[in-house]
Structure formats: C-alpha cells, structure tokens
Design an enzyme around this catalytic site. Structure first.
Site, mmCIF file in Angstrom:
data_model
loop_
_atom_site.group_PDB
_atom_site.id
_atom_site.type_symbol
_atom_site.label_atom_id
_atom_site.label_comp_id
_atom_site.label_asym_id
_atom_site.label_seq_id
_atom_site.Cartn_x
_atom_site.Cartn_y
_atom_site.Cartn_z
ATOM 1 C CG HIS A 79 40.039 59.487 27.786
ATOM 2 N ND1 HIS A 79 39.924 60.491 26.918
ATOM 3 C CD2 HIS A 79 39.678 59.681 28.924
ATOM 4 C CE1 HIS A 79 39.406 61.370 27.536
ATOM 5 N NE2 HIS A 79 39.195 61.051 28.635
ATOM 6 C CG ASP A 81 38.770 59.812 23.288
ATOM 7 O OD1 ASP A 81 39.038 59.470 24.170
ATOM 8 O OD2 ASP A 81 37.271 60.094 23.058
ATOM 9 C CG ASP A 142 38.853 65.201 29.669
ATOM 10 O OD1 ASP A 142 39.305 63.876 29.981
ATOM 11 O OD2 ASP A 142 37.518 65.489 29.785
ATOM 12 C CD GLU A 176 36.287 59.395 29.111
ATOM 13 O OE1 GLU A 176 35.678 59.535 30.095
ATOM 14 O OE2 GLU A 176 36.238 60.474 28.359
ATOM 15 C CG ASP A 199 39.340 60.836 32.594
ATOM 16 O OD1 ASP A 199 39.724 62.123 32.231
ATOM 17 O OD2 ASP A 199 38.323 60.281 32.194
#
Length: 409
Positions: A79, A81, A142, A176, A199
């Site tokens: 992801h 974001d 992340d 996410e 992730d």
C-alpha cells in the site's frame, strides 16, 4: 540489488502519502495519487506489462509467464499510504552504513535518540545498513518498503529470464492505514489465484492470521453553561466521555496484551463541554471473543444512556475485517511455499498472527487468499521507525524465490 532498493525506498518515502480518515475521496489524500503515478511510470520503465491506474489510484501490472507449465497466477501487493498516527510530511531518511550497534542520535537539536535500552532488538542489527528517520517524522517503511521490494523483485526477474515463473500480478493500493485498502480493489480484474501482501515487520515474519476488527465512535452531548452559574444546569460532555472510558478493563488494552490476546484501544477523545466524541477500535482473533467485546462496549453505552438520556449518547459501530485464517487454511500450500522460500534462503520463518490488519484480511474474504510476508522494518508509525536494507534485500529475494517455487512444483 541493495543500491536499487535504497534508491527506490528513499525516493518513495519523500512523497507525503499520509491517509486521512475524514476524507471521503479515494485515495483520501492527493500525495497517494502522486506516488501511484510515479510507480506507474517506473513499472513501465522496468518492462512490466498491462500497467494500469484507475480513478481511485489502484495500480495494477503484469509480469507475463516465461514457462510452458500450467502455473497459478500469483500476486504481490503493497500500500502507498502511511499511517495517521504521526506526521509523514517532509520525511528525511538517514542512511547508516555498517551500524555499530550503539544508540543512534536521530535528532541532536531535539534530543531524539533511538536507544537499545528502549528498543532491545536494535543492537542485533550491528553490521547492517539501516535507514532511519531524522526524529521528526515517521519513516514510511510501512509500506513503502514493500513497494520497493516488489518493484526490485520484478526488475530482477525481468533481467534474469533464466528464472522460470508463471504469470505474476502486482498491485499498489491506497488507504490501507484507514481500513479502506480493499474497498475498491477489483479482485476480478486483478485475476490472480493467490496473493501476498509484503507488509510485515522484522525478518522472517509470515502471517496468515489477523484480528477480527471493529471500530466504534461514541458521541456525547452535554449542556454548556457559564461555570459561574452552572449548578444543576451544566452537563459536561468531556466528563461523560471520561466516565465512559473508565469502564473499560485496563488489562484488555494494547499496552497490556500480546500474542493472541485481544483488546479495546482508545484512539482519541475530541471535544468540549457541549460535544465530545470518543473513538475506539476493538480487536480479537477469536470470533466469539470479538462479538463479546462488541457486546460489552454496547452495554457500557446503554449504561451511559440510562444515566444521561437516550439522545445524549450515540453509538456508531461497524465491523472492519475478519480473521483471514478461515479463508487461507483451505489453501495452505501458499503459506507452505512462502515458508519453503524463506528456508531456501536460510531465513527462519516466524509464523505468528498479525496483531493489526493488512489488506489481505479483507481480500481473503473477497475471494483472493492473501497471507503476509515481512519487509524488514521495525517500530512502524512513529519517529523511531527504522529498517535494515540487508533484510529488505532478503525480502526481495523471498519474493523471487516464491515465484520460482510456484513454477518448480
């Protein structure tokens, strides 16, 4: 490979992609679209095919099969974001080569120190190349580490056609961190049999269990009166919220739980005498315990309503995602292959539940079984976040090996 990973990762983290729960657009912030478009250009540049971006910022791409074998189509997702917990604006990554194992001064002026005493795993990275924050923002590993690792793995496979693999699909998704990542994910168009989110955290993490998750917003309506004449008139919504919060068992909070233990987590309290809102999330691996926790929160709300009036306490609660184990266990070979890939690379798989959520939690229930593999990061969502480039390289190699093993079996 190591230099490519560093270049990609440090480029991605400088784009502010922090998501925004209060936004109704997809993606929820313009920075996510900026990074998504950058990734589209890069995917085309390295030679990926069927590169697309839709109106909601979902990026898909294909690496065609180079084998005559019948091989399942697998996907890799990350992801774009970053979390809402701490600012992701003006990220200034710091590169530390051949880390000496001692405390790291992230910001001398602000006296921000990444300490081995506070974070006891830090000294174990002695000799690694680390990337840290400058002590004023999160890093964004992340999940921009996952993006860099997937991108580098695809680039490597394209440059090494002697590694046989089936069709591979790649997706980079928005939002996410606010639980919306899969909401507009077109599973049918993605057209993969299985997928992996890249992730996870430290080296070796392999996860196919996640929380059952719900979010609850409780609004309290008070009555603001001048404090000098407030007797028997004022009703303080802030105090109502504090009373409500005090009902929750302290031992069932994030800071008191680990492993398979669930919790209630107070995210925020916002407001004043007239109106105050409390935001909780509920997490538990066991569905029965999860439902019990929701019932307990509802009971606390009813107690407040009995005391302060039906219209003065309002609950909004909704389920967010469920434990993906139920959907992955019937196809455990995808976990077994990831486990074997790690062992082939002398990485000890660490099988543990995700004490959080990944897009895979929801995607597994949408028909795309999606376990989660490590990125190499530590201390996500804050100024002490850092990542080992050595372990990012290992995560990249795991992706390549998974692709090879699906073709070889």
């Amino acid at each position: 490979m190591k230099e490519d990973i560093i270049k990609r990762f440090t480029t991605y983290v400088k784009v502010d992609t922090q998501s925004n729960e209060d936004s109704e657009t997809t993606p929820s912030t313009p920075g996510q679209l900026e990074l998504a478009n950058l990734l589209v250009d890069e995917l085309k540049e390295i030679g990926m095919e069927e590169v697309t971006i839709d109106a909601n910022g979902y990026v898909f791409a294909t690496l065609p099969s180079n084998t005559d074998k019948e091989v399942p189509t697998i996907g890799f997702l990350a992801h774009v974001d970053t979390a809402t917990d701490f600012t992701g604006k003006n990220v200034n990554p710091q590169l530390i080569e051949n880390f000496d194992g001692n405390d790291i001064v992230l910001n001398k002026e602000l006296n921000v120190v990444l300490s081995g005493k506070e974070f006891p795993e830090l000294p174990s990275y002695k000799g690694h190349t680390l990337i840290t924050t400058d002590g004023t923002t999160l890093l964004g590993a992340d999940n921009k580490a996952g993006i860099a690792e997937i991108m580098t793995a695809m680039d490597y496979l394209i440059k090494h056609p002697e590694i046989k693999h089936g069709k591979i699909r790649v997706a980079f998704t928005p939002d996410e961190e606010i639980g919306r990542g899969p909401h507009k994910f077109d599973v049918e168009s993605f057209n993969a049999d299985f997928a992996y989110t890249v992730d996870g955290g430290p080296l070796g993490e392999l996860q196919y269990e996640s929380f059952n998750a719900a979010a609850a917003k409780v609004s309290f309506k008070g009555n603001s009166v001048h404090p000098g004449t407030a007797k028997n008139k004022m009703v303080n919504a802030g105090k109502m919220a504090a009373e409500f919060v005090s009902k929750f068992p302290e031992q069932e909070s994030p800071e008191q739980t680990e492993g398979y233990e669930g919790f209630y987590h107070l995210i925020s309290i916002n407001g004043d005498v007239e109106n105050t809102r409390v935001y909780y999330i509920i997490r538990d691996f066991d569905r029965e315990s999860f439902e019990s926790k929701k019932a307990t929160l509802t009971k606390f709300v009813e107690e407040m309503k009995d005391k302060y009036g039906e219209d003065n306490v309002v609950l909004e609660m909704k389920d967010q995602y469920y434990n993906m184990r139920e959907k992955i266990e019937p196809v455990m070979e995808i976990v077994d292959i990831a486990k074997q890939a790690m062992k082939n690379l002398d990485i000890e798989p660490v099988i543990q539940p995700v004490r959080g959520g990944t897009d895979g939690s929801q995607l597994s229930y949408m028909g795309l079984p999606t376990p989660n593999i490590f990125t190499g990061g530590e201390n996500f969502h804050g100024k002490f976040e850092y990542i080992s480039v050595d372990n990012m390289e290992k995560a990249t190699n795991v992706i390549v090996e998974i692709c090879r093993l699906f073709e070889a079996k």
